[in-house]
Design an enzyme around this catalytic site. Structure first.
Site, PDB file in Angstrom:
ATOM      1  N   GLU A   1       0.804  -1.238   0.000  1.00 24.69           N
ATOM      2  CA  GLU A   1       0.000   0.000   0.000  1.00 24.69           C
ATOM      3  C   GLU A   1       0.834   1.284   0.000  1.00 24.69           C
ATOM      4  O   GLU A   1       0.632   2.168   0.831  1.00 24.69           O
ATOM      5  CB  GLU A   1      -0.970  -0.016   1.189  1.00 24.69           C
TER       6      GLU A   1
ATOM      7  N   ASN B   1       2.113  -5.093  -3.162  1.00 26.02           N
ATOM      8  CA  ASN B   1       0.706  -5.428  -2.881  1.00 26.02           C
ATOM      9  C   ASN B   1      -0.092  -4.153  -2.610  1.00 26.02           C
ATOM     10  O   ASN B   1       0.372  -3.282  -1.866  1.00 26.02           O
ATOM     11  CB  ASN B   1       0.696  -6.325  -1.627  1.00 26.02           C
TER      12      ASN B   1
ATOM     13  N   HIS C   1     -10.459  -6.001  -2.167  1.00 26.04           N
ATOM     14  CA  HIS C   1     -11.525  -5.813  -1.172  1.00 26.04           C
ATOM     15  C   HIS C   1     -12.666  -5.135  -1.927  1.00 26.04           C
ATOM     16  O   HIS C   1     -12.587  -3.935  -2.231  1.00 26.04           O
ATOM     17  CB  HIS C   1     -11.040  -4.937  -0.018  1.00 26.04           C
TER      18      HIS C   1
ATOM     19  N   GLU D   1      -6.194 -10.565  -1.157  1.00 26.75           N
ATOM     20  CA  GLU D   1      -6.983 -10.322   0.067  1.00 26.75           C
ATOM     21  C   GLU D   1      -8.472 -10.291  -0.265  1.00 26.75           C
ATOM     22  O   GLU D   1      -9.232  -9.491   0.294  1.00 26.75           O
ATOM     23  CB  GLU D   1      -6.550  -8.997   0.717  1.00 26.75           C
TER      24      GLU D   1
ATOM     25  N   ASP E   1     -12.218 -10.236  -0.614  1.00 23.27           N
ATOM     26  CA  ASP E   1     -13.492 -10.315   0.105  1.00 23.27           C
ATOM     27  C   ASP E   1     -14.463  -9.391  -0.602  1.00 23.27           C
ATOM     28  O   ASP E   1     -14.059  -8.447  -1.279  1.00 23.27           O
ATOM     29  CB  ASP E   1     -13.365 -10.023   1.619  1.00 23.27           C
TER      30      ASP E   1
HETATM   31  O1  9MR Z   1      -7.335  -7.839   8.682  1.00 23.95           O
HETATM   32  C1  9MR Z   1      -6.376  -7.027   9.307  1.00 23.95           C
HETATM   33  C2  9MR Z   1      -6.924  -6.502  10.622  1.00 23.95           C
HETATM   34  O2  9MR Z   1      -7.066  -7.560  11.527  1.00 23.95           O
HETATM   35  C3  9MR Z   1      -5.999  -5.443  11.171  1.00 23.95           C
HETATM   36  O3  9MR Z   1      -6.587  -4.868  12.322  1.00 23.95           O
HETATM   37  C4  9MR Z   1      -5.752  -4.392  10.131  1.00 23.95           C
HETATM   38  C5  9MR Z   1      -4.815  -3.321  10.659  1.00 23.95           C
HETATM   39  O4  9MR Z   1      -4.707  -2.248   9.821  1.00 23.95           O
HETATM   40  O5  9MR Z   1      -5.183  -4.981   8.973  1.00 23.95           O
HETATM   41  C6  9MR Z   1      -6.042  -5.883   8.378  1.00 23.95           C
HETATM   42  O6  9MR Z   1      -5.462  -6.397   7.211  1.00 23.95           O
HETATM   43  C7  9MR Z   1      -5.182  -5.459   6.178  1.00 23.95           C
HETATM   44  C8  9MR Z   1      -3.976  -5.973   5.431  1.00 23.95           C
HETATM   45  O7  9MR Z   1      -2.908  -6.193   6.312  1.00 23.95           O
HETATM   46  C9  9MR Z   1      -3.563  -5.003   4.331  1.00 23.95           C
HETATM   47  N1  9MR Z   1      -4.653  -4.713   3.452  1.00 23.95           N
HETATM   48  C10 9MR Z   1      -5.897  -4.319   4.092  1.00 23.95           C
HETATM   49  C11 9MR Z   1      -6.303  -5.333   5.152  1.00 23.95           C
HETATM   50  C12 9MR Z   1      -7.632  -4.959   5.751  1.00 23.95           C
HETATM   51  O8  9MR Z   1      -7.544  -3.712   6.394  1.00 23.95           O
END
Ligand code: 9MR
Length: 464
Positions: A160, A202, A238, A265, A267
């Site tokens: 990101e 990513n 997402h 990722e 969903d």
């Molecule tokens: O699913 C993850 C969640 O449990 C955490 O709290 C969060 C913290 O920012 O990150 C989520 O995973 C993220 C991933 O690492 C990067 N892309 C977006 C995902 C969803 O926010």
């Protein structure tokens, strides 16, 4: 990241099931026989993965589905910077190691997520900047990738780093403010630490051809043309209530740069379109021969970070949803691939430095002719990036330094995988702690960026 929540569409279960049933009828004549996501994906040369939250590994319903349906796992949080280096220089691998053990015991490959990200940094890193942060960040990449060396299929080296919206530009962050070359420096460090892992960039909101995905595309094209070691691009996906019509075309244009692509990722907002969107993403991946796998960001709806969006393939009870069936059918209907090796970039291949924890077997004596260096330059009006390859002579090295005399007006602004002394005239680059010891004939790389011109520079290497 702050995803905008889209309002959930109210749609009956009956309507969703009817969609899935229709799809089954259309596809059965050509479908192959896989009956789980992992078997169907594997038949087509791909993996099907899930993000795993460590604490769920003691939930029986969850683990049963995970092991039956998925042949790849990624740590939802356990391999992030805040988890793995809570204090500077103190590394904690408990959660990551537990997931790797689970995967090894159950025939699953592991995606690594994520070495560098502007979020989920430990407090000490959030408070750092400039060259101190640059060294800390490279050390983090090196240590973590070295710890998991040989166990990771693909690493999200950088997550990101691009801004949302129409700029196509990098996102502002403490990492970005260390210099625009931070991403390539991270990829070089990751390659040196784990030469066997595929190295990915990513990001999200890249679900079609748009300003953000084009910014990333341009970076990947540039990296490939200069030999920066990038092997793959992850599309988080997402998704809301629709799928961009050029979703597949976007994957394909990245694949055409010679990198693998992966859905990392996935969903999807629940509602009438959920099953169709899941199927559309799966079909797009199947239709791109370099799309090597799909990961959903969790297993059951109630495991998801998206809470009440019900965004995954299984109900909390463990029952399969209509979206599950649509994905399975799309996997079974898709063309198969034989995974191909990553096409090496047209310039330098990735460095092949041994990991820092594996010194050469004997301590080589110092010698004046103990190493050689060669430079490859990427120049533009007013600036350049230099990649320097250091090759140890027959005695190996304990350490090395490389001198470069820059033309008047040129100046070094950034260095990675070495320490620079001076910035104009004759600049001396010395190994950092993890790449000084080289066995006979072994190679490592470092780089520097500068303003002005470095045309014609000749590096001189001295071993110690
Ligand atoms: O699913 C993850 C969640 O449990 C955490 O709290 C969060 C913290 O920012 O990150 C989520 O995973 C993220 C991933 O690492 C990067 N892309 C977006 C995902 C969803 O926010």
């Amino acid at each position: 990241m702050n995803h905008k929540r889209v309002l959930r569409l109210a749609v009956t279960v009956a309507a969703t099931s009817a969609l899935a049933a229709g799809m089954t009828m259309t596809l059965t004549s050509t479908a192959s026989a896989g009956t789980t996501l992992k078997a169907s994906a594997a038949e087509k040369g791909r993996y099907f993965g899930a993000a795993v939250a460590g604490q769920k590994l003691s939930d029986n319903t969850y683990v049963t589905i995970l092991n039956r349906e998925f042949n790849s796992v990624v740590a939802e949080n356990d391999m992030k910077w805040d988890a793995t280096e809570p204090q500077q220089g103190r590394f904690v691998y408990t959660g990551g190691d537990r997931l790797v053990s689970h995967a090894q015991a159950n025939g699953q490959s592991v995606r690594g997520h994520a070495l560098l990200w502007y979020q989920q940094q430990p407090g000490w890193a959030q408070n750092m900047s400039g060259s101190a942060l640059r060294s800390a960040m490279i050390n983090h990449v090196t240590q973590v990738a070295t710890h998991f060396r040989g166990k990771i299929h693909s690493w999200d080296v950088v997550n990101e780093a691009f801004a949302d919206g129409n700029s196509g530009a990098r996102r502002d962050s403490n990492l970005q403010r260390t210099g625009n070359d931070w991403i390539e420096a991270a990829f070089y460090a990751a390659r040196a630490a784990d030469p066997g892992a595929k190295l990915c960039y990513n990001d999200y909101n890249t679900d079609g051809i748009n300003a953000k995905s084009t910014g990333i595309y341009n970076m990947v094209r540039d990296f490939r043309s200069r030999g920066v070691p990038i092997d793959c691009v992850g599309f988080q996906s997402h998704l809301g209530t629709s799928l961009a019509s050029d979703y597949q075309a976007n994957l394909q244009r990245f694949a055409d740069l010679g990198v693998d692509v992966q859905i990392t990722e996935l969903d999807v907002m629940s509602g009438g379109n959920q099953a169709n969107i899941f199927a559309g993403v799966t079909r797009a991946c199947m239709n791109v021969s370099r799309c090597t796998g799909i990961t959903t960001w969790g297993v059951r709806d109630c495991d998801s970070w998206r809470g009440s969006d019900n965004a995954l393939l299984f109900e909390c009870s463990g029952n399969k949803k209509a979206a599950y069936t649509s994905v399975l059918n799309a996997l079974n209907a898709g063309p198969g691939i034989t995974p191909s090796p990553t096409t090496p970039g047209p310039t330098t291949p990735g460095p092949t430095t041994p990991p820092p924890t594996t010194p050469p077997p004997t301590t080589p004596p110092p010698g004046p002719d103990g190493c050689t260096a060669s430079v490859s330059l990427n120049s533009w009006t007013g600036g350049f990036v230099a990649s320097v390859k250091v090759t140890a002579g027959s005695a190996g090295t304990n350490g090395w330094n490389v001198s470069v005399t820059l033309p008047g007006g040129a100046s070094v602004t950034n260095t990675w995988s070495a320490t620079a002394s001076g910035s104009t005239g004759t600049v001396r680059f010395t190994n950092v702690n993890y790449n000084g010891r080289l066995g006979a004939g072994q190679v490592t790389e470092f780089g520097f960026q500068g303003t002005g011109s470095a045309a014609g520079v000749t590096p001189t290497c001295t071993a110690s």
